[in-house]
Design an enzyme around this catalytic site. Sequence first.
Site, short mmCIF file in Angstrom:
data_model
loop_
_atom_site.label_atom_id
_atom_site.label_comp_id
_atom_site.label_asym_id
_atom_site.label_seq_id
_atom_site.Cartn_x
_atom_site.Cartn_y
_atom_site.Cartn_z
N GLU A 58 18.38 -49.58 58.96
CA GLU A 58 19.77 -50.07 59.04
C GLU A 58 20.65 -49.15 59.89
O GLU A 58 20.26 -48.73 60.97
CB GLU A 58 20.30 -50.32 57.62
N ASP B 1 23.91 -59.66 49.92
CA ASP B 1 23.15 -58.47 50.27
C ASP B 1 23.55 -57.34 49.31
O ASP B 1 24.57 -57.39 48.62
CB ASP B 1 23.35 -58.07 51.74
C1 BGC Z 1 19.41 -54.99 53.53
C2 BGC Z 1 18.64 -56.25 53.27
C3 BGC Z 1 17.64 -56.03 52.17
C4 BGC Z 1 18.36 -55.51 50.93
C5 BGC Z 1 17.44 -55.26 49.75
C6 BGC Z 1 19.96 -54.37 52.28
O1 BGC Z 1 20.48 -53.10 52.52
O2 BGC Z 1 20.46 -55.28 54.44
O3 BGC Z 1 18.01 -56.70 54.44
O4 BGC Z 1 16.96 -57.22 51.89
O5 BGC Z 1 19.00 -54.29 51.26
O6 BGC Z 1 16.66 -54.14 49.93
C1 BGC Z 2 17.71 -49.21 49.04
C2 BGC Z 2 17.59 -50.35 49.99
C3 BGC Z 2 18.93 -50.75 50.35
C4 BGC Z 2 19.75 -49.59 50.90
C5 BGC Z 2 21.12 -50.03 51.21
C6 BGC Z 2 18.49 -48.10 49.68
O1 BGC Z 2 18.58 -47.04 48.80
O2 BGC Z 2 16.46 -48.77 48.67
O3 BGC Z 2 16.86 -51.41 49.46
O4 BGC Z 2 18.84 -51.78 51.29
O5 BGC Z 2 19.75 -48.54 50.00
O6 BGC Z 2 22.10 -49.14 50.84
#
Ligand code: BGC
Ligand code: BGC
Length: 628
Positions: free
Chosen positions: A511, A315
């Site tokens: 998240e 991830d």
């Molecule tokens: C998330 C994932 C996601 C990845 C790419 C992460 O923060 O946990 O689910 O696929 O970012 O955007």
């Molecule tokens: C990104 C996401 C990622 C997230 C996690 C965001 O800035 O665009 O894809 O999952 O940060 O830190």
Amino acid sequence: MIGIDKLPTWLALALGCGSLTAQATEPPYRNPGLPVEQRIADLLGRMTLDEKLGQMVMGGRDWVTPAQVGALHLGTMLSGGDSPPPDPNNPDGWSALIQGYQAAALGTRLGIPLLYGIDAVHGFGALPGATVFPHQVALAAAGDEDLMCRIGAATARELAAVGLYWNFAPLVAVVNDIRWGRAYESLGENTDLVTRLARAYTTGYQAGLVDLGPGLPRPLLTAKHFLGDGGVADGSSHFHLKGVWSRLDRGDTRGEETALLARFLPPFQAQVAAGVGAVMVSYSRWNGTPMHGHGDLLQGLLRQQLGFRGLVVSDWEAVALLPAQGFDQQVAMAVNAGVDVLMEPARSAEVIGLLRTLAASNQISAHRIDEAVAHVLRVKFAMGLFEHPGPVAAAGGLIGSPQHRALAREAVRKSQVLLKNQEALPLRRGQHLRVAGAHADDLGLQSGGWTLAWSGFQGDNARLPGGTSILAGLRQVGGPTTRIDYSANGDFAGPPADVALVLVGEPPYAEWLGDRDAQGLRLSPQDQALIARMRPLARKLVLVLVSGRPLILDQALAASDALVAAWLPGSEGAGVADTLFGDAPFTGKLPYAWPRDADSFLPASASPAERQPSLLYEFGYGLSLTTP
Ligand code: BGC
Ligand code: BGC
């Protein structure tokens, strides 16, 4: 079982009749008529160490240029939740972006095509004008496998139109605790429901392009996050990022291992059996061990026991969170535990350098490197990406098309859950309706996170062209005989109307930004005040919740004659109106049990005897309009 190492017969046949000269001069790995394993062996045998290491690292659109893809031999790239094309964010912009990177990859010595990944977790939500499907929480309420399958196919088609084949979906978490900020992205608290619906989505997505023409790729999905992401204990996570502390997200999943496996593994078993090509590792820990360093689960369980042969991807920047001294040792830990592709959007060049050093000192073996690269190449060959790395022209007209929007509207209709109804619903044409609440007329609020931006947007409906807000849907479905007045704050004058419709809920989030304590699941004081204000302004009050999870209602329950969970419907708000007016039946059922109050809140892992008294509505609850 569809093995990802088997080329579709049509592809083998179509390419088997290529010209003789081509076959004579082209190296075996380019010959789609040969078995995939033979092509992998041939290509691996030709690759330098640097070419191999490039296949093990994923770069991010905001940090890596096409020239760097070429120079570093990168095998994969992504757009994160906040990285659409710089300009313009339209299908041509996306197509130019992806093809720019793809051309760089194809221009390298061996011409290995690039896989470009994106989180199209409820349709191609990053693209204005694409169809935004309801989030998975809503699809879980609909509980319809055939619908899931068709949504999978439609998503594959909208992505393929710009040359995107790799989707970081489905999220197959079994969610223990709705206080977790990813409950809306998930399919509920029940293992069987998650397994069944995610399998249907995957089947539909992978077959999504077959009838668009011969020789098209089989698009790629990612079962995520392996393993136990939805089991994180409240308070087991404590990090501060983007200005917000976490509580559950990326925390620890604890318990007796057999019970944990019975609960969290079946969706992954079903995904592997359905031929899913990628698995993303969870940020979370498993009884204290970070999943990105958990060799027993990543290799012993996923590879050996489940027989997964695709690629395992880390991830976003998860490797730097591993408990090892220095970034190089963290990288070694992840790769040796079984991570094949390192999602390091900002540090891809640095990681390649570290991998080179680790290889030279044999801290990562040549065998492990070949194995990881073979996993990546197997996916690319099995997809047919070498033969068709570009966009699918025949899918161009499908982005945000009437058929896809009709499908999304059907999904919205089927996902509405009727929780209470004291002769307030259905609405009738000819009634006078007073509509209140910002959630009534905001495409961002009704679409949730992962829409145009990582944590969504609000306040500007023009940003989702072609979308229909719930209010616009009510007007459309109610027709000219229904009088509909709208005021976000409930400013109305005159004698009571027939029905007050109050639409309140959650802001969008992603998240850990959505982690809450039980108090944080309560309707806000402003929303309670709005409901109280609307109560005397109509004979009946219908409360419609626009949220990613059950919310604690307190006084709002008694103040309402009817209560509907509309979840996060996405771009087609008219589906909410279809059910409110009784044009479609209420068939949705709760994918999460609904808590009664904040003080007695218990997660799904509590014993049924303990939990039952804390619930207002149980898992699977949902009325119909004909329920007495
Ligand atoms: C998330 C994932 C996601 C990845 C790419 C992460 O923060 O946990 O689910 O696929 O970012 O955007
Ligand atoms: C990104 C996401 C990622 C997230 C996690 C965001 O800035 O665009 O894809 O999952 O940060 O830190």
